[in-house]
Design a protein around this motif. Structure first.
Motif, mmCIF file in Angstrom:
data_model
loop_
_atom_site.group_PDB
_atom_site.id
_atom_site.type_symbol
_atom_site.label_atom_id
_atom_site.label_comp_id
_atom_site.label_asym_id
_atom_site.label_seq_id
_atom_site.Cartn_x
_atom_site.Cartn_y
_atom_site.Cartn_z
ATOM 1 N N LYS A 167 27.713 -0.828 -6.115
ATOM 2 C CA LYS A 167 26.167 -0.366 -5.386
ATOM 3 C C LYS A 167 26.049 -1.226 -4.326
ATOM 4 O O LYS A 167 24.684 -1.410 -5.725
ATOM 5 C CB LYS A 167 25.566 0.818 -5.358
ATOM 6 N N ILE A 168 25.599 -1.424 -3.479
ATOM 7 C CA ILE A 168 24.677 -1.752 -2.647
ATOM 8 C C ILE A 168 23.021 -1.924 -2.698
ATOM 9 O O ILE A 168 22.861 -0.272 -2.304
ATOM 10 C CB ILE A 168 24.791 -2.135 -1.220
ATOM 11 N N ILE A 169 22.327 -2.429 -3.298
ATOM 12 C CA ILE A 169 20.500 -1.799 -3.652
ATOM 13 C C ILE A 169 19.578 -2.221 -2.891
ATOM 14 O O ILE A 169 18.870 -1.883 -2.447
ATOM 15 C CB ILE A 169 20.457 -0.948 -5.430
ATOM 16 N N LYS A 170 20.169 -3.171 -2.311
ATOM 17 C CA LYS A 170 19.186 -4.569 -1.621
ATOM 18 C C LYS A 170 19.682 -4.969 -0.353
ATOM 19 O O LYS A 170 20.527 -5.350 -0.625
ATOM 20 C CB LYS A 170 18.332 -4.723 -2.097
ATOM 21 N N LEU A 171 19.250 -4.761 1.360
ATOM 22 C CA LEU A 171 19.107 -5.556 2.155
ATOM 23 C C LEU A 171 18.450 -6.604 2.225
ATOM 24 O O LEU A 171 17.205 -6.302 2.832
ATOM 25 C CB LEU A 171 20.098 -4.771 3.216
ATOM 26 N N ILE B 71 22.870 -8.908 0.714
ATOM 27 C CA ILE B 71 22.863 -7.822 0.206
ATOM 28 C C ILE B 71 23.125 -8.097 -1.375
ATOM 29 O O ILE B 71 24.040 -9.079 -1.779
ATOM 30 C CB ILE B 71 24.100 -7.286 0.848
ATOM 31 N N GLU B 72 22.466 -7.454 -2.205
ATOM 32 C CA GLU B 72 22.721 -6.991 -3.684
ATOM 33 C C GLU B 72 23.484 -5.790 -4.284
ATOM 34 O O GLU B 72 22.638 -4.286 -4.087
ATOM 35 C CB GLU B 72 21.097 -8.171 -4.095
ATOM 36 N N THR B 73 24.210 -5.840 -5.332
ATOM 37 C CA THR B 73 24.742 -4.394 -5.825
ATOM 38 C C THR B 73 24.039 -4.090 -7.610
ATOM 39 O O THR B 73 23.164 -5.127 -7.567
ATOM 40 C CB THR B 73 26.025 -4.607 -6.854
ATOM 41 N N ASP B 74 23.936 -3.177 -7.308
ATOM 42 C CA ASP B 74 23.543 -2.929 -8.805
ATOM 43 C C ASP B 74 23.963 -3.833 -9.619
ATOM 44 O O ASP B 74 23.269 -3.611 -11.368
ATOM 45 C CB ASP B 74 23.650 -1.313 -8.912
ATOM 46 N N GLN B 75 25.144 -3.934 -9.785
ATOM 47 C CA GLN B 75 25.476 -5.253 -10.769
ATOM 48 C C GLN B 75 24.968 -6.294 -10.806
ATOM 49 O O GLN B 75 24.910 -7.741 -11.250
ATOM 50 C CB GLN B 75 26.908 -5.407 -11.126
ATOM 51 N N VAL C 90 23.578 0.542 5.421
ATOM 52 C CA VAL C 90 24.175 0.272 3.924
ATOM 53 C C VAL C 90 24.132 0.635 2.524
ATOM 54 O O VAL C 90 24.787 0.939 2.056
ATOM 55 C CB VAL C 90 23.992 -1.596 4.840
ATOM 56 N N VAL C 91 22.526 0.282 2.787
ATOM 57 C CA VAL C 91 21.968 0.310 1.700
ATOM 58 C C VAL C 91 22.634 1.780 0.454
ATOM 59 O O VAL C 91 22.138 3.024 1.489
ATOM 60 C CB VAL C 91 20.085 -0.340 1.531
ATOM 61 N N GLY C 92 22.427 1.997 -0.447
ATOM 62 C CA GLY C 92 23.038 2.930 -0.934
ATOM 63 C C GLY C 92 24.485 3.492 -0.448
ATOM 64 O O GLY C 92 25.185 4.216 -2.235
ATOM 65 N N LYS C 93 25.342 2.719 -0.394
ATOM 66 C CA LYS C 93 26.373 2.773 -0.508
ATOM 67 C C LYS C 93 27.321 1.816 -1.127
ATOM 68 O O LYS C 93 26.846 0.928 -1.566
ATOM 69 C CB LYS C 93 26.811 2.228 0.831
ATOM 70 N N SER C 94 29.067 2.454 -1.894
ATOM 71 C CA SER C 94 29.188 1.204 -2.972
ATOM 72 C C SER C 94 30.341 0.389 -2.523
ATOM 73 O O SER C 94 30.820 0.877 -1.654
ATOM 74 C CB SER C 94 29.518 1.784 -3.923
ATOM 75 N N LEU C 95 30.513 -0.889 -2.318
ATOM 76 C CA LEU C 95 31.365 -1.787 -1.731
ATOM 77 C C LEU C 95 33.121 -0.710 -1.974
ATOM 78 O O LEU C 95 33.321 -1.103 -0.591
ATOM 79 C CB LEU C 95 31.791 -3.123 -2.674
ATOM 80 N N THR D 263 25.433 -6.186 13.703
ATOM 81 C CA THR D 263 26.589 -5.691 12.821
ATOM 82 C C THR D 263 27.379 -7.259 12.241
ATOM 83 O O THR D 263 27.844 -6.418 11.037
ATOM 84 C CB THR D 263 27.021 -5.204 14.213
ATOM 85 N N ALA D 264 27.834 -8.250 12.961
ATOM 86 C CA ALA D 264 28.251 -9.453 12.567
ATOM 87 C C ALA D 264 27.469 -9.646 11.447
ATOM 88 O O ALA D 264 27.907 -10.125 10.583
ATOM 89 C CB ALA D 264 28.289 -10.258 13.633
ATOM 90 N N ALA D 265 26.270 -10.005 10.901
ATOM 91 C CA ALA D 265 25.472 -10.434 10.465
ATOM 92 C C ALA D 265 25.773 -9.854 8.582
ATOM 93 O O ALA D 265 26.307 -9.816 7.968
ATOM 94 C CB ALA D 265 23.817 -11.329 10.188
ATOM 95 N N VAL D 266 25.191 -8.492 9.503
ATOM 96 C CA VAL D 266 25.519 -7.357 8.069
ATOM 97 C C VAL D 266 27.383 -7.273 7.306
ATOM 98 O O VAL D 266 27.147 -7.430 6.571
ATOM 99 C CB VAL D 266 25.405 -6.377 8.492
ATOM 100 N N LEU D 267 28.318 -7.899 7.869
ATOM 101 C CA LEU D 267 29.405 -7.057 8.449
ATOM 102 C C LEU D 267 29.693 -8.465 7.385
ATOM 103 O O LEU D 267 30.457 -8.237 6.490
ATOM 104 C CB LEU D 267 30.640 -7.110 9.117
ATOM 105 N N ASN D 268 29.517 -9.020 7.941
ATOM 106 C CA ASN D 268 29.984 -10.516 7.042
ATOM 107 C C ASN D 268 29.235 -11.019 5.889
ATOM 108 O O ASN D 268 30.326 -11.333 5.021
ATOM 109 C CB ASN D 268 29.349 -11.597 7.899
ATOM 110 N N ALA D 269 28.228 -10.390 5.210
ATOM 111 C CA ALA D 269 27.734 -10.007 4.407
ATOM 112 C C ALA D 269 28.693 -9.193 3.428
ATOM 113 O O ALA D 269 29.309 -9.543 2.055
ATOM 114 C CB ALA D 269 26.502 -9.406 3.633
ATOM 115 N N VAL D 270 28.973 -8.289 4.096
ATOM 116 C CA VAL D 270 30.231 -6.762 2.859
ATOM 117 C C VAL D 270 30.796 -8.049 2.567
ATOM 118 O O VAL D 270 31.899 -7.688 1.811
ATOM 119 C CB VAL D 270 30.501 -5.367 4.291
ATOM 120 N N TRP D 271 32.127 -8.529 4.086
ATOM 121 C CA TRP D 271 33.035 -8.779 3.753
ATOM 122 C C TRP D 271 33.118 -10.411 2.374
ATOM 123 O O TRP D 271 33.832 -10.757 2.239
ATOM 124 C CB TRP D 271 33.323 -10.082 5.044
#
Lengths: 413, 413
Positions: free
Chosen positions: A5-9, A41-45, A74-79, A113-121
């Protein structure tokens, strides 16, 4: 099973004072300070994903502001939640009922959008494999189905499975062909240009791009000089960075034709599909679609940070393949080489299976600030070996260059 | 002589919670909170100029951030300095060597440019007259000379001097024809739609626009209902707000054809020139140029806040005239009617000299927040009589609606 789960951006405004030495200078950007909006971005793990979009100085704070606005989505969603319907998530970011007004899918909000999605990818890249069907589910086909349907796209990827391992092995051994833009920025002196050209030839480079468009007499002198340096058999490209009107472009290029440029990059407005007879860096898949439909470009220059991340680049790679136009990515800036190498390797291995008329731009600045900088051998990009999307920066570089409070900028004030 | 040096620029994020009652709702913007980035510039002589750009809620803070970034290019300049080379000043804002990267001339940065320049035009409008030559010097012809040269543009304006006073008198007496979009927002109930339609017919309205595109069955019901209400001889237009792919648009519109819409507005992506066979709201003069060159639109919908203020709208009005396509402005939102009435009156009086197939959109929301709201008589825009560009808001409205600290928003949290 991990939820991831993404908890921080977090997003930071990181700038390099490249204008001091005229690195990156061209006819329209005379004093660029190469910069990024840098996202973590950072996950709860405790896992992290790194992303960025490239800018050239002033205005980066606006992109940072836009990333902050998107972060609520984004924050609050899981990968898992994101990648199980990545097309839906892409559309959530690009079609938010209120924010799409200030785009849509262009300018500041698309860069963010690109910056955020690049981090997700980047985060996703570290975990599982992605088969053709999974990749297709990442693409938003809205507005492009008249050029490419979902079924056609899947068919391309499935067909390209043939010979894939062979191409992987080839890439690992030889790398992907590159050309250099580092020798001939517009603000460089003739002496510096000659020196850099000599060095590049010694390092095995055979393809060179020159910035033009500010002054015709200067351009003639510089093109003549560089053609003399590299000889008649190496490849020369020119780039006007949107400087000309349509008529002006024709006159100017006619005059420079004797130096035999392979292509003319961005002769005029990037919005001018009908005015183009060259190549272009577009801001979304709808623009690329029309450039292809109108036969208005002979080379497709994708950009990892101007299009909506991997999702939208996939759509463009597949359309380029269908329309039989080679892809020669835009790179340089900060981190663009690190990102785009993944896309062009994917194009060769899993889409086009061809190197004809293909090469990827290379610019030799600022790689030292990345944890996994690109590796160039004999003018080829060697495939990256670390997991992820290669855009993690060194924390010390980020802190020193953060604008305006970083040490580098404090000194300059 | 006064120098009118601009010594201060303020920008505020002002939002109206219109989504609560579904005002403004359409197929893509399901919950718009009509908003503005509201700009006030002040001279050393205490004169003020008011400008704004329209947004629909979230993301307005990004436009505010962009206006702040542009403000450094404005503060310290005198009005005389700006208007003596307005083309140069326009280009300074749109082609700043670093900030143009995050556009160019599109999205957030173009909206911010419009807000700032609208304030400059407001200030300038309060002082002197503007002859054809002066107006031409405001237009940046970069990228459009293949469709319209400076000489052709001047020629159009000079020719239109004939009969000018007659048209001025006519406008003062009759006003400019308008159509209404207030009756049929997508989120309105059938009952509300019927009520609003009845009221509008009683007030003399004869031209109506309906939002479509979310659900075909709903659209058929709503179009049938409104056509029944207004009868066979009044005019109906439909607007899909970019909802469809190209093929989808064709199927959908074929089905709605029996209700005889005069036009289909924004059937698909606003970037898709080749996919269009209708009309569109474009983000800059280069897009409008191609829509005209490709005969991809039959009506030109200018926007006072998406294009680069009066400067860029002048270029588009002149091109539309050359290509013989009528201009029917986009309006509504917050302040768009107040602004665009000036442009369309100018078009009639000084450019096209024609009312054939021409009308200006009207939406009856939020006018009470302006110092000089539009005056509608018998479905016509009556020419504004106060000096300036009509976008000064009531200070009390601004303070109550400022986001997030204004009273209206505090209550909603």
């Amino acid at each position: 099973k991990m939820t991831k789960k993404i908890i921080k951006l977090t997003v930071r405004d990181v700038r390099f004072p490249t204008s001091l030495e005229q690195h990156g200078s061209d006819a329209m950007h005379t004093d660029p300070d190469y910069s990024v909006a840098y996202v973590v971005i950072e996950t709860d793990q405790g896992m992290q994903g790194y992303g960025l979009t490239f800018t050239v100085g002033r205005g980066t704070e606006i992109v940072v502001c836009a990333v902050e606005a998107l972060s609520a989505l984004v924050v609050g969603k899981s990968l898992e939640e994101i990648v199980s319907d990545f097309r839906g998530f892409y559309r959530l970011l690009t079609s938010d009922g209120q924010m799409r007004w200030i785009g849509p899918e262009k300018g500041v909000i698309q860069l963010a959008t690109a910056a955020v999605l690049n981090a997700v990818w980047d985060l996703w890249a570290r975990s599982e494999g992605k088969d053709p069907r999974k990749l297709i589910s990442c693409i938003d086909f809205r507005y492009i189905t008249d050029a490419l349907t979902e079924e056609e796209a899947l068919d391309i990827l499935v067909k390209a499975q043939t010979g894939k391992q062979q191409r992987v092995d080839q890439m690992l051994k030889e790398g992907y062909p590159a050309y250099t833009t580092s020798c001939a920025w517009l603000g460089y002196s003739d002496q510096l240009l000659k020196q850099l050209c000599t060095d590049a030839l010694n390092d095995g480079w055979t393809k060179f791009k020159v910035k033009v468009g500010a002054d015709l007499k200067d351009d003639i002198r510089r093109c003549s000089l560089i053609r003399q340096m590299i000889g008649p058999h190496n490849t020369l490209m020119i780039d006007a960075n949107q400087r000309w009107d349509v008529g002006e472009a024709i006159t100017w290029v006619t005059r420079l034709a004797e130096y035999k440029p392979l292509w003319i990059e961005e002769p005029t407005s990037p919005d001018d599909i009908l005015g183009h007879a060259a190549i272009s860096k577009c801001h979304n898949r709808v623009m690329f679609k029309q450039f292809l439909q109108a036969s208005a470009l002979q080379f497709v220059q994708i950009d990892s940070c101007r299009l909506g991340s991997v999702n939208e680049n996939l759509a463009v790679l597949l359309m380029a393949h269908k329309f039989k136009v080679p892809v020669c990515p835009h790179a340089g800036g900060v981190g663009l080489c690190e990102l785009v190498q993944h896309l062009i390797l994917f194009d060769y291995i899993s889409v086009s299976a061809s190197l004809d008329n293909r090469m990827c731009e290379f610019v030799d600045h600022l790689h030292q600030h990345f944890r996994s900088p690109v590796v160039i051998q004999n003018a080829h990009y060697m495939p990256p070996k670390d997991p992820g999307y290669s855009c993690e920066m060194l924390e010390s570089s980020v802190q020193t260059h953060q604008y305006p409070q970083g040490q580098v900028w404090k000194k300059l004030q």
